[in-house]
Design an enzyme around this catalytic site. Structure first.
Site, PDB file in Angstrom:
ATOM      1  CE  LYS A 171      -8.951  -2.527   3.890  1.00 28.65           C
ATOM      2  NZ  LYS A 171      -8.607  -3.038   3.485  1.00 28.65           N
ATOM      3  CG  ASP A 220      -3.950   3.877   3.692  1.00 30.12           C
ATOM      4  OD1 ASP A 220      -4.842   3.718   4.232  1.00 30.12           O
ATOM      5  OD2 ASP A 220      -3.206   3.509   2.710  1.00 30.12           O
ATOM      6  CD1 TRP A 238      -2.175  -2.544   1.654  1.00 25.46           C
ATOM      7  CD2 TRP A 238      -2.367  -1.213  -0.213  1.00 25.46           C
ATOM      8  NE1 TRP A 238      -2.882  -2.881   0.913  1.00 25.46           N
ATOM      9  CE2 TRP A 238      -3.458  -2.376  -0.165  1.00 25.46           C
ATOM     10  CE3 TRP A 238      -3.190  -0.505  -1.125  1.00 25.46           C
ATOM     11  CZ2 TRP A 238      -4.962  -2.671  -0.935  1.00 25.46           C
ATOM     12  CZ3 TRP A 238      -4.178  -0.645  -2.334  1.00 25.46           C
ATOM     13  CH2 TRP A 238      -4.830  -1.749  -1.910  1.00 25.46           C
TER      14      TRP A 238
HETATM   15  N1  PMP Z   1      -4.756   1.582   1.708  1.00 27.75           N
HETATM   16  C1  PMP Z   1      -4.807  -0.145   2.215  1.00 27.75           C
HETATM   17  C2  PMP Z   1      -3.492   0.327   3.994  1.00 27.75           C
HETATM   18  C3  PMP Z   1      -5.418  -0.504   2.366  1.00 27.75           C
HETATM   19  O1  PMP Z   1      -5.440  -1.515   2.962  1.00 27.75           O
HETATM   20  C4  PMP Z   1      -6.860  -0.869   0.969  1.00 27.75           C
HETATM   21  C5  PMP Z   1      -7.503  -1.743   0.717  1.00 27.75           C
HETATM   22  N2  PMP Z   1      -7.313  -3.231   1.393  1.00 27.75           N
HETATM   23  C6  PMP Z   1      -6.584   0.666   0.291  1.00 27.75           C
HETATM   24  C7  PMP Z   1      -5.460   1.952   0.655  1.00 27.75           C
HETATM   25  C8  PMP Z   1      -7.322   0.503  -0.695  1.00 27.75           C
HETATM   26  O2  PMP Z   1      -8.719   0.772  -0.429  1.00 27.75           O
HETATM   27  P1  PMP Z   1     -10.088   1.429  -1.140  1.00 27.75           P
HETATM   28  O3  PMP Z   1     -10.242  -0.205  -1.868  1.00 27.75           O
HETATM   29  O4  PMP Z   1     -10.829   1.791  -0.532  1.00 27.75           O
HETATM   30  O5  PMP Z   1      -9.198   2.398  -2.703  1.00 27.75           O
END
Ligand code: PMP
Length: 360
Positions: free
Chosen positions: A196, A172, A102
């Site tokens: 989540k 994030d 991420w």
């Molecule tokens: N950042 C993190 C730490 C994540 O776990 C996720 C999704 N698993 C995201 C960003 C991306 O999120 P989204 O699917 O809402 O764009």
């Protein structure tokens, strides 16, 4: 039908009582003769739902009036570009810490708008640890420092909040928001995809220190301009009303359970149990530096990869769902967010013990 224990990383399990309340209110929300989904976002009823959710989140997370709370769309991924567009201002570079998949996605997106200085990375260690902050190479003129407190896929979590002095800290918090106490005042901006620990997908919560508003680049799309969203109480356009409403129900549920302090204690207990079991059983392994193991996402491997399919089949049969690890890393992953009851972790451990005994 009884509900399964769903270990999905997101969209993730929601508290059962929240779903029951949503069901009870589905056709007729408090005598309005309609569901929340069908309400005008500008109606008094929805505005009250929205404001209550924001106030409850402020209370739960300890968010002062120095911060704006935005309920945006586009998921956490859209924030990867929204952040540089809004926060670079008249600077040209930002610091990023690379601790996994991420972080890398955030870095790739920010690189489209300015210079990314990777101040620290644990890539050489296979993303199994967090580099000590004393070794970070930050740049003096960074517009902000971005990091990922919990890497959802790797199962790697910071156990400290970086000290960046006067440089705004951007986090994030998608997979660890509201899972334990956090001092929001240390941050310039926090964002979290909802699916989540907050509610259904379709919503991303942004908490931004108000002095960081109003710096968006000219070419920033209106829908990505934090100032515009803040000025319009997150209703510049039609927001994700139903997700916002459900997030509000989750916040009420969290408050009733004692808030983030109580949640943190339960989450630590759940995670410790599972890691202790993995460490004590030769058949299972988790590669992460014990100091930085995630409380929310627990990846683990079996002694023999050829048994992965059988393990998952047996788990499914017992109502232990979505344990397959992310396609990029393989193995297993148990996501044990706030709404995963401790009994779910106990049931998983009991199954893992049985499987290791029979097949290990
Ligand atoms: N950042 C993190 C730490 C994540 O776990 C996720 C999704 N698993 C995201 C960003 C991306 O999120 P989204 O699917 O809402 O764009």
């Amino acid at each position: 039908m009884s509900r399964a224990y769903n270990f999905c990383a997101g969209p993730a399990t929601l508290p059962e009582s929240v779903l029951q309340q949503a069901r009870d209110e589905m056709l007729d929300w408090r005598g309005t003769g309609m569901s929340v989904m069908e309400m005008s976002h500008r109606s008094d009823e929805f505005v009250e739902i929205a404001e209550t959710a924001e106030n409850d989140l402020r209370e739960l997370a300890g968010i002062s009036d120095d911060y704006a709370v935005l309920f945006m769309q586009g998921g956490a991924s859209s924030q990867f570009s929204t952040i540089p567009l809004n926060l670079l201002g008249n600077k040209t570079s930002a610091d990023y810490v690379n601790t996994g998949i991420w972080s890398k996605k955030a870095i790739a997106e920010a690189s489209r708008y300015g210079t990314v200085n990777v101040a620290a990375s644990s890539e050489a260690d296979g993303f199994t640890t967090i580099p000590d902050q004393s070794r970070w190479e930050t740049s003096a003129d960074a517009a902000y420092l971005h990091y990922t407190p919990n890497e959802t896929i790797g199962g790697l979590e910071f156990d400290f909040v970086p000290d960046t002095g006067s440089v705004p800290l951007v986090a994030d918090l998608s997979s660890t928001m509201l899972s334990r106490p956090l001092d929001v005042s240390k941050f310039g901006l926090i964002y979290a995809g909802a699916q989540k620990n907050i509610g259904p997908s379709g919503l991303v919560v942004v908490i931004i220190r108000k002095d960081l508003l109003g710096k968006a680049r000219k070419e920033t799309p209106t829908m990505m301009n934090y100032q515009v969203i803040a000025d319009n109480d997150s209703m510049y356009n039609t927001p994700a009303t139903y997700s916002w409403y459900l997030a509000g129900l989750v916040f009420k549920w969290l408050k009733a359970r004692g808030g983030v302090q109580a949640m943190g204690e339960i989450n630590l207990r759940k995670a410790k149990k599972l890691y202790d079991f993995i460490d004590d059983n030769d058949f299972y392994a988790n590669p992460i530096d014990p100091r930085f193991r995630s409380w929310m996402n627990v990846p683990f491997t079996l002694g023999n990869d050829a048994l992965n399919g059988d393990f998952l089949k047996g788990a499914d049969a017992r109502g232990l769902l979505n344990l397959k690890g992310h396609r990029s890393v393989g193995g297993m992953r148990a996501s044990i967010y706030n709404a995963m009851p401790e009994a779910g972790v106990d049931a998983l451990i009991a199954y893992m013990a049985e499987f290791a005994k029979e097949r290990g």
